[in-house]
Structure formats: structure tokens, C-alpha cells
Design a protein around this motif. Structure first.
Motif, mmCIF file in Angstrom:
data_model
loop_
_atom_site.group_PDB
_atom_site.id
_atom_site.type_symbol
_atom_site.label_atom_id
_atom_site.label_comp_id
_atom_site.label_asym_id
_atom_site.label_seq_id
_atom_site.Cartn_x
_atom_site.Cartn_y
_atom_site.Cartn_z
ATOM 1 N N GLN A 8 -0.283 8.621 -1.169
ATOM 2 C CA GLN A 8 -1.522 8.538 -1.937
ATOM 3 C C GLN A 8 -1.386 7.532 -3.078
ATOM 4 O OE1 GLN A 8 -4.488 9.669 -1.302
ATOM 5 N NE2 GLN A 8 -5.328 8.746 -3.164
ATOM 6 N N ARG A 69 -6.929 2.730 1.627
ATOM 7 C CA ARG A 69 -6.770 3.759 2.648
ATOM 8 C C ARG A 69 -6.816 3.139 4.051
ATOM 9 N NH1 ARG A 69 -7.134 9.385 3.391
ATOM 10 N NH2 ARG A 69 -8.094 9.981 5.378
ATOM 11 N N PHE A 86 -1.007 12.695 6.244
ATOM 12 C CA PHE A 86 -2.433 12.729 5.883
ATOM 13 C C PHE A 86 -2.967 14.149 6.101
ATOM 14 C CE2 PHE A 86 -1.734 8.266 6.129
ATOM 15 C CZ PHE A 86 -2.739 7.635 5.410
#
Length: 392
Positions: A8, A69, A86
Motif C-alpha cells: 500500500q 494501484r 491485496f
């Protein structure tokens, strides 16, 4: 940080990198440093892991992705372990949606790949532009010699006379040899380009685009601190970094000269037709340095490439006014595009029929029109075009 949280963090940094590329903002390495300066809780392993993810994703994508992303999803499509992170758990990225679009793999934007192919760079040679750059140093002959210098870590002896290659990540800045000026960090290709210029003791030499002075210091060593060496640039900030570097290296002949953009000859008028050598390390697209700055492939546009060509033409014309009869210009760009190399030399020779191109005397390089090319695939250096131009 958990592995998912690292992913992230990389996504957030990729978002920043993409936006910076659009507006010519800070490079990725500076964004990463700033990101972790604000997150002191992240350990050294976290920082290394996130940095690795960011650069892996950049290298994986050809066209500029819409989001960080999308870039990371593109990388995850070739890495099942990454895809499994994920999940949305542990500050990680949310689960992958059924219709989410991942960035396509590639080397660079399609228009740029076409330009590279027209310049003879395709296939494995193009892919090598996005490899990992080694760490090369130059032994400063004003203070030491490669043959007699014992370094804290052994290195690989390279083709340039004072070049040594060390493992990537070696903290040479902490070595006494670096602090005392016996060594400088300089890519092997850059050392070879300076070698091609063949600066000699007693000459008057002008480094027209000196910047922070990496090549200037190499010229000073070649000149054995004898002669005049003018380090000129229009960027006050970059030029100001040269003085402490020169003092550390013992390069006493360097004379910094700040120029005003568009009025460069005003600052250099005393050297009109007086230089034995003018080094033109011209600003360029930097396609030869993608191993160090892979996001640069997203920053270049056709219009910017054309502007670089115009700037290079202007600098060559200035250099020709500074060169004495029989003197020479060493034209260097860290680009593999003919538009910033072979084409510029051809245009210069057409404008200046009394000038000629000479073969650069260096141990590595592939002939390219009127110059030589160094590239990551064939020579394991940064990419350079080098041409030596001789006045009548």
C-alpha cells in the motif's frame, strides 16, 4: 510494516511519482525519502522493501499508468505472491475488483520505443535500459592511483584507466578515501566520455555545462592541475556545489563561471576563439540514465525532445565560438536517441563546413554515425553518445 502495508505504501508513492512526472515535479528517489521522513516508524527493511516495489512497478510499466494501484496490479499479474496481499487487511491494499484494469507491461511509451528503434535500440538493448545500475568510482589521480590504492572493499577493475566497480549500495561516502578526495563516484561511461575529450596539462578547457562538476573534476585530473579549466553553467544552485567538491579533490585550477541564459557569451567573452577544448555535456532526455531514474521515461514528450535538440544546437554553436583554430569540441549526451546525438553532429557539421569529426580514442564504444555510443546492453555503462569535433 506488514508485507501488505508495504504494498500500500508503494501504491501511494507510485501515485505521487505519476503526478510528479506529469508536472515535472520531484524525482521518485526524493519522493521516497520525503515519504519515510514523515513516517519514522518504518524501519530500514521496510524502506528498502517499499523502494524496491516502487521501482519494480515503474520498470514493469511501459506507458504511464493512470494510478499507482494500476501500476502495482500490473506487477502483481506477474507475481502471484504480490497478488495475494491485496486483501484489505493489515493496512494493505483493498481486494482486487472484478473489472479493475491493470497497467500493461512494457519498456517505455510507444512513441519513445519507436524513436529508440529508429536509433538502433530495440529488443534486449531497449530492455537493458531499465536494468539495475552498478556503482562505479573513479580514482582521483591528483591524490592517488588505482594500482596503489587499497580500498575497504575490493572492486572490479574496468576499462577506463582509473575506474573501479563496487557492489551496488556500497556506502563509499563513509570511506576515508572518499572524504579525503582520493575517489569520486562516477559511472564508467561518464569516465570514458571524459577520456575521449583527452584534456591535457597546460590547455585552456571550458566545461560549458558543468552542473555540479562531476566531469569537471575528471578533466582537472587529466590536466594534472596545469592550465585553465572553466566550469560554466546557468544554474547557480548546481554550480555552487562544485567548490567544496573541487577542494576535496585538490582540483585547484577550476574557475567557476555563472552564465545568464541566452547571454552565455557575455560571461565567456574573454575566451572567444581561445579554448583548446570545449566540453559540451549537453542537457538531454536522459534516456541513457533510466537504470537510475526509470520514471524519466514518463516525463519526456515529443515537444520536449525537440526543445532539447534546439538547445544542443545552440550550445554547439556557442562552443564553436569559444574554440581556437585547430581546437576541439567534445559533445556528450547521456541519451541513446539519434535526435540528441548523431543528428545534432550532422547538423553542426552542415552549419560549419570547416569542422570535422574525429574518432574518439577510448577502449569501449560502438560507432554511431560521426561519433561513438556506449550503452547498458553492450558495455554495461550508462548510455552515452560521444563525438569529437575539430576546428579547421
Amino acid at each position: 510494516m506488514t508485507p501488505a502495508a508495504r504494498v500500500q505504501a508503494a501504491i501511494e508513492l507510485l501515485d505521487e511519482t505519476i503526478e510528479a512526472a506529469k508536472r515535472e515535479g520531484a524525482p521518485a528517489d526524493r519522493l521516497i525519502a520525503k515519504y519515510f521522513k514523515q513516517r519514522r516508524y518504518a524501519g530500514s527493511k521496510d524502506r528498502r522493501a517499499v523502494r524496491e516495489l516502487v521501482y519494480r512497478a515503474i520498470r514493469h510499466c511501459g506507458e504511464m499508468p493512470k494510478t499507482g494501484r494500476a501500476a502495482m496490479l500490473g506487477l502483481a499479474n506477474s507475481d502471484e505472491t504480490l497478488k495475494m496481499l491485496f486483501t484489505g487487511e493489515g493496512h494493505g491494499p483493498k481486494p482486487i475488483g472484478e473489472n479493475e484494469v491493470a497497467a500493461e507491461p512494457g519498456t517505455a511509451p510507444s512513441w519513445l520505443m519507436e524513436e529508440l528503434a529508429k536509433s538502433g535500440i530495440s529488443g534486449e538493448a531497449a530492455q537493458a535500459l531499465l536494468g539495475r545500475a552498478p556503482l562505479d568510482i573513479r580514482v582521483n589521480t591528483l591524490k592517488a592511483e588505482r594500482d596503489g590504492l587499497v580500498l575497504p572493499e575490493p572492486g572490479e577493475i574496468l576499462a577506463a584507466p582509473q575506474a573501479v566497480r563496487l557492489p551496488a549500495g556500497t556506502s563509499v561516502e563513509q570511506w576515508e578515501e572518499y572524504r579525503s578526495g582520493k575517489i569520486e563516484v562516477q559511472d564508467h561511461g561518464s569516465q570514458l566520455a571524459c577520456m575521449a575529450a583527452a584534456a591535457k596539462p597546460g590547455e585552456t578547457v571550458i566545461d560549458l555545462c558543468a552542473g555540479a562538476g562531476g566531469k569537471t573534476l575528471s578533466l582537472a585530473a587529466a590536466m594534472q592541475n596545469e592550465g585553465r579549466l572553466i566550469a560554466s553553467d546557468t544554474d547557480r544552485g548546481r554550480l555552487s556545489k562544485l567548490a567544496p567538491r573541487a577542494e576535496r579533490a585538490g582540483a585547484g585550477i577550476i574557475e567557476p563561471k555563472l552564465m545568464n541564459p541566452g547571454a552565455e557569451m557575455d560571461a565567456l567573452e574573454e575566451f572567444h576563439a581561445g579554448a583548446d577544448l570545449v566540453l559540451v555535456d549537453a542537457p538531454c532526455s536522459g534516456t541513457g540514465t533510466w537504470r537510475r531514474k526509470p520514471e524519466a521515461k514518463w516525463r519526456l514528450t515529443p515537444a520536449q525532445l525537440a526543445k532539447y535538440g534546439e538547445l544542443q544546437d545552440m550550445l554547439l554553436d556557442i562552443a564553436s565560438k569559444l574554440t581556437k583554430p585547430g581546437g576541439r569540441i567534445a559533445f556528450i549526451t547521456c541519451s541513446l536517441l539519434d535526435a540528441e546525438g548523431a543528428d545534432r553532429v550532422a547538423a553542426f557539421l552542415e552549419r560549419n563546413p570547416g569542422w570535422s569529426a574525429e574518432e574518439a580514442d577510448i577502449p569501449l564504444g560502438t560507432p554511431r554515425a560521426k561519433g561513438l555510443r556506449l550503452d547498458p546492453f553492450q558495455h554495461d555503462t550508462d548510455g552515452f553518445f560521444v563525438a569529437i569535433l575539430r576546428s579547421a
